[in-house]
Write an enzyme that holds these catalytic residues in place. Structure first.
Site, PDB file in Angstrom:
ATOM      1  N   GLY A 185     -35.328   8.350  -4.033  1.00 50.26           N
ATOM      2  CA  GLY A 185     -34.335   9.266  -4.580  1.00 50.26           C
ATOM      3  C   GLY A 185     -34.849   9.801  -5.895  1.00 50.26           C
ATOM      4  O   GLY A 185     -35.844   9.311  -6.431  1.00 50.26           O
ATOM      5  N   PRO A 187     -35.357  10.898  -9.886  1.00 57.63           N
ATOM      6  CA  PRO A 187     -35.399  10.046 -11.077  1.00 57.63           C
ATOM      7  C   PRO A 187     -34.002   9.840 -11.649  1.00 57.63           C
ATOM      8  O   PRO A 187     -33.181  10.758 -11.618  1.00 57.63           O
ATOM      9  CB  PRO A 187     -36.254  10.850 -12.060  1.00 57.63           C
ATOM     10  N   GLY A 188     -33.751   8.659 -12.147  1.00 59.94           N
ATOM     11  CA  GLY A 188     -32.493   8.395 -12.833  1.00 59.94           C
ATOM     12  C   GLY A 188     -31.308   8.118 -11.933  1.00 59.94           C
ATOM     13  O   GLY A 188     -30.174   8.049 -12.392  1.00 59.94           O
ATOM     14  N   LYS A 191     -32.382   3.467  -9.104  1.00 54.67           N
ATOM     15  CA  LYS A 191     -33.196   2.624  -8.218  1.00 54.67           C
ATOM     16  C   LYS A 191     -33.597   1.327  -8.925  1.00 54.67           C
ATOM     17  O   LYS A 191     -33.415   0.237  -8.375  1.00 54.67           O
ATOM     18  CB  LYS A 191     -34.453   3.397  -7.771  1.00 54.67           C
ATOM     19  N   THR A 192     -34.114   1.452 -10.139  1.00 54.97           N
ATOM     20  CA  THR A 192     -34.501   0.258 -10.889  1.00 54.97           C
ATOM     21  C   THR A 192     -33.289  -0.624 -11.142  1.00 54.97           C
ATOM     22  O   THR A 192     -33.331  -1.841 -10.966  1.00 54.97           O
ATOM     23  CB  THR A 192     -35.140   0.677 -12.228  1.00 54.97           C
ATOM     24  N   HIS A 403     -24.497  28.427   2.720  1.00 59.08           N
ATOM     25  CA  HIS A 403     -25.355  28.041   3.836  1.00 59.08           C
ATOM     26  C   HIS A 403     -24.741  26.869   4.618  1.00 59.08           C
ATOM     27  O   HIS A 403     -24.557  26.935   5.830  1.00 59.08           O
ATOM     28  CB  HIS A 403     -26.736  27.669   3.280  1.00 59.08           C
ATOM     29  N   GLU A 404     -24.387  25.809   3.895  1.00 60.06           N
ATOM     30  CA  GLU A 404     -23.844  24.632   4.570  1.00 60.06           C
ATOM     31  C   GLU A 404     -22.466  24.924   5.167  1.00 60.06           C
ATOM     32  O   GLU A 404     -22.127  24.413   6.234  1.00 60.06           O
ATOM     33  CB  GLU A 404     -23.778  23.431   3.618  1.00 60.06           C
TER      34      GLU A 404
HETATM   35  P1  ADP Z   1     -34.323   5.285 -11.447  1.00 59.21           P
HETATM   36  O1  ADP Z   1     -35.004   3.965 -11.385  1.00 59.21           O
HETATM   37  O2  ADP Z   1     -33.748   5.710 -10.151  1.00 59.21           O
HETATM   38  O3  ADP Z   1     -35.140   6.351 -12.079  1.00 59.21           O
HETATM   39  P2  ADP Z   1     -32.708   3.874 -13.305  1.00 59.21           P
HETATM   40  O4  ADP Z   1     -32.265   2.736 -12.487  1.00 59.21           O
HETATM   41  O5  ADP Z   1     -33.846   3.631 -14.226  1.00 59.21           O
HETATM   42  O6  ADP Z   1     -33.068   5.113 -12.385  1.00 59.21           O
HETATM   43  O7  ADP Z   1     -31.468   4.440 -14.102  1.00 59.21           O
HETATM   44  C1  ADP Z   1     -31.499   4.633 -15.480  1.00 59.21           C
HETATM   45  C2  ADP Z   1     -30.159   4.369 -16.106  1.00 59.21           C
HETATM   46  O8  ADP Z   1     -29.184   5.294 -15.640  1.00 59.21           O
HETATM   47  C3  ADP Z   1     -29.582   3.011 -15.748  1.00 59.21           C
HETATM   48  O9  ADP Z   1     -30.084   2.024 -16.564  1.00 59.21           O
HETATM   49  C4  ADP Z   1     -28.097   3.239 -15.941  1.00 59.21           C
HETATM   50  O10 ADP Z   1     -27.751   3.188 -17.294  1.00 59.21           O
HETATM   51  C5  ADP Z   1     -27.934   4.672 -15.503  1.00 59.21           C
HETATM   52  N1  ADP Z   1     -27.510   4.737 -14.099  1.00 59.21           N
HETATM   53  C6  ADP Z   1     -28.178   5.350 -13.090  1.00 59.21           C
HETATM   54  N2  ADP Z   1     -27.501   5.242 -11.930  1.00 59.21           N
HETATM   55  C7  ADP Z   1     -26.400   4.520 -12.199  1.00 59.21           C
HETATM   56  C8  ADP Z   1     -25.304   4.063 -11.400  1.00 59.21           C
HETATM   57  N3  ADP Z   1     -25.218   4.314 -10.101  1.00 59.21           N
HETATM   58  N4  ADP Z   1     -24.337   3.349 -12.010  1.00 59.21           N
HETATM   59  C9  ADP Z   1     -24.410   3.074 -13.322  1.00 59.21           C
HETATM   60  N5  ADP Z   1     -25.402   3.471 -14.117  1.00 59.21           N
HETATM   61  C10 ADP Z   1     -26.393   4.205 -13.585  1.00 59.21           C
HETATM   62 ZN    ZN Z   2     -29.475  24.744   7.218  1.00 55.95          ZN
HETATM   63 MG    MG Z   3     -36.840   3.598 -12.265  1.00 55.72          MG
END
Ligand code: ADP
Ligand code: ZN
Ligand code: MG
Length: 568
Positions: A185, A187-188, A191-192, A403-404
């Site tokens: 997915g 960034p942000g 996932k982490t 579109h959708e």
């Molecule tokens: P990714 O690894 O997908 O790039 P991160 O897990 O590093 O994203 O997310 C960074 C920060 O954004 C998290 O530490 C949190 O503060 C916030 N965040 C992202 N998604 C969520 C979520 N679903 N619920 C709560 N906080 C989130």
């Molecule tokens: Zn389409």
């Molecule tokens: Mg990450």
């Protein structure tokens, strides 16, 4: 073997550095050379007093006379100077000039210093030698509750939980246990966060590495680091291993370096070496699953794929709520309003809007965070994007919605037996700007007319764009749809002998077949256009609803159609 080579390289470099220093020192101690004019030099040369000349490209040349004294003279830069020297019986050495020589030596010293520094840094981090500390190996304090939204992804992670805690249980049933999970997915999107939450929830240590750390490492280091990572995890018994930004090591093969190749192979072989009793799962994260080497995604490796999408409207409210919890928000701040202004924001961006607002409030010495702080924080966030950028994002959302909505409306009208699951303008991790999901009823036979309707539904997205923008300005967003419609039309003709006009099932030439498939496509397109214009009001409502809610279901689509009843 690799380590041995490295050791040799490092010893050689150290030796080179010492030699360089010695040479420089020795040179500076050498008796100063006497500078003579060129004619004086020629005189000595012809009288046989010159023993040796060092030819370089620099401004002055050095020579030794037969008594061993050093001489310097201006470089005549003559084409056949060497020829002349040799004729006179002097011996000639050739190397790069002094300046160049020093540059080379200097480069060697720098290179050596750099190598040692890098090696040092690496051993500080703990590999080479005692090889390998992951960044983290404690049990995280985060739990699933700290992750807002992302319900589907969390559900998949919950499945893993009991396996990590009691692998024996699954063993008894002979279940093949999922070992590798790929979170993908933008960034942000969390996932982490989710990977840590899984370890935290299971109460097991979390071993994390970042794929980017493996880039530009010396051959063999990455691989040994991977091996030691797994060794540590095995020692811990039950654990979560997390490999962030795995694309850095797992890109498709075309331009991968030796180092990455080895690192990747080490990873794959570690993963296939799990014993049944190990309660270890390996999570990896990537922004671009489509760029990964297929070898990584095969059965027994990262064979579970969990999409972590950008949050939709409601999910943004939930994420904002989680992050507002520990902040003194004024009563009048509406997280709902903020959520609706933040289309396409990731969880990380939402968090940073609130954080920015908190900083502004603190600077004001205010009691709480007010709407004003939130608005200013939003301005800051959007500052990087110019007006034009924001406008074009808005425009793209509109096009995607239209579109959708086209697909959705046509599905509802032309394929009433299909079950519309979800229509959305939230981009997916696989590069689509939006999607509509409908489940067609399971059937043995399909009729000609129904198949035509499928073509019309597929082409409906593009037709809707044409209706919104004019046929000259449709976007590239429909390439997948067109592929789908085309392949269906071809199968109708080639496999099922279905022709648009006649009952004839025999077509003799390829061009006849192509023509028939084209006719089907044209018919589908016309059908889509006519349904869209008949139900234009409903289509507009669906579009508007998508723009404000981002994701809707069958119920909403049907309501839009019913509200604009065309039979009345
Ligand atoms: P990714 O690894 O997908 O790039 P991160 O897990 O590093 O994203 O997310 C960074 C920060 O954004 C998290 O530490 C949190 O503060 C916030 N965040 C992202 N998604 C969520 C979520 N679903 N619920 C709560 N906080 C989130
Ligand atoms: Zn389409
Ligand atoms: Mg990450």
């Amino acid at each position: 073997m690799q380590q041995k080579t490295q050791r040799i390289i490092s010893i050689a470099l150290v030796a080179l550095m010492c030699m360089t220093l010695a040479v420089i020192k020795w040179r500076s101690q050498e008796m100063p050379a006497q500078h003579i004019t060129y004619p004086a030099f020629l005189e000595k040369l012809t009288s046989g007093e010159i023993a040796e000349v060092n030819l370089t490209t620099s401004q002055t040349l050095t020579a030794k006379d037969t008594e061993g004294h050093s001489l310097t003279f201006d470089n005549p830069r003559m084409d056949n100077f060497k020829h002349m020297l040799l004729l006179s019986g002097a011996s000639v050495t050739e190397n790069t000039g002094d300046a160049v020589g020093y540059a080379v030596l200097l480069a060697a010293v720098l290179l050596g210093a750099f190598y040692l520094k890098k090696k040092n840094r690496q051993s500080e981090r703990g590999f080479i030698g005692s090889i390998g500390h992951a960044k983290e190996s404690t049990v995280p304090s985060i739990k699933f509750d700290d992750v807002a939204a992302n319900e589907e992804a969390l559900e998949s992670l919950r499945d893993l939980l009991s396996f990590i805690q009691s692998p024996e249980h699954y063993n008894r049933f002979g279940a093949r246990i999922p070992r590798g999970v790929m979170l993908y997915g933008m960034p942000g999107t969390g996932k982490t966060l989710m990977a840590r939450a899984l370890a935290g929830e299971a109460g097991v240590p979390f071993f994390a590495v970042n794929g980017a750390d493996f880039v530009e490492m010396y051959v063999g280091v990455g691989a040994s680091r991977i091996r030691s990572l797994f060794k540590q995890a095995r020692k811990a018994g039950n654990a979560v291993i997390f490999i962030d930004e795995i694309d850095a090591i797992g890109k498709k093969r075309d331009n991968r370096s030796d180092e990455r190749e080895q690192t990747l192979n080490a990873l794959l072989s570690e993963m296939s070496g799990f014993r049944d009793q190990d309660g270890i799962v390996v999570l990896a994260a990537t922004n671009r699953i489509d760029t990964l080497d297929e070898a990584l995604l095969r059965a027994g490796r990262f064979d579970r794929h969990i999409e972590v999408p950008l949050p939709g409207l409601e999910e943004r409210v939930k994420i904002l709520t989680v992050h507002a919890q520990n902040k003194p928000m004024a009563k009048d701040v509406s997280l709902k309003d903020l959520a609706s202004q933040t289309a396409l924001f990731s969880g990380a961006k939402l968090e940073s809007v609130l954080n920015e607002a908190a900083i502004l409030a603190a600077k004001r010495n205010a009691e709480s965070i007010e709407t004003e702080d939130v608005n200013r924080a939003m301005d800051h966030m959007l500052f990087g994007m110019d007006r034009h950028g924001i406008a074009s994002i808005e425009r793209e959302r509109e096009i995607t919605a239209a579109h959708e909505a086209g697909h959705a409306l046509l599905t509802a009208i032309l394929l009433p037996e299909s079950n519309i699951k979800k229509v959305s303008i939230v981009p997916t991790g696989k590069g689509a700007a939006g999607y509509s999901m409908a489940i067609a009823p399971e059937r043995m036979f399909h009729q000609k007319q129904e198949l035509l309707h499928h073509i019309a539904v597929a082409l409906g997205g593009r037709e809707a764009e044409a209706l919104l923008l004019g046929s000259e300005r449709v976007s590239t967003g429909a390439s997948n749809d067109i592929e789908k419609a085309t392949s269906l039309a071809m199968r109708m003709v080639n496999e099922w002998g279905m022709l648009p006009q006649s009952d004839d099932v025999y077509l003799f030439s390829q061009s006849q077949k192509d023509q028939a498939a084209q006719q089907w496509l044209k018919l589908g397109q016309n059908l889509a256009a006519s349904v869209l214009s008949r139900y234009a009001a409903a289509w507009e409502d669906i579009t508007a609803m998508l723009l404000s809610l981002e994701s809707i279901g069958n119920h909403e689509v049907q309501a839009c159609i019913a509200n604009n009843d065309i039979s009345a």
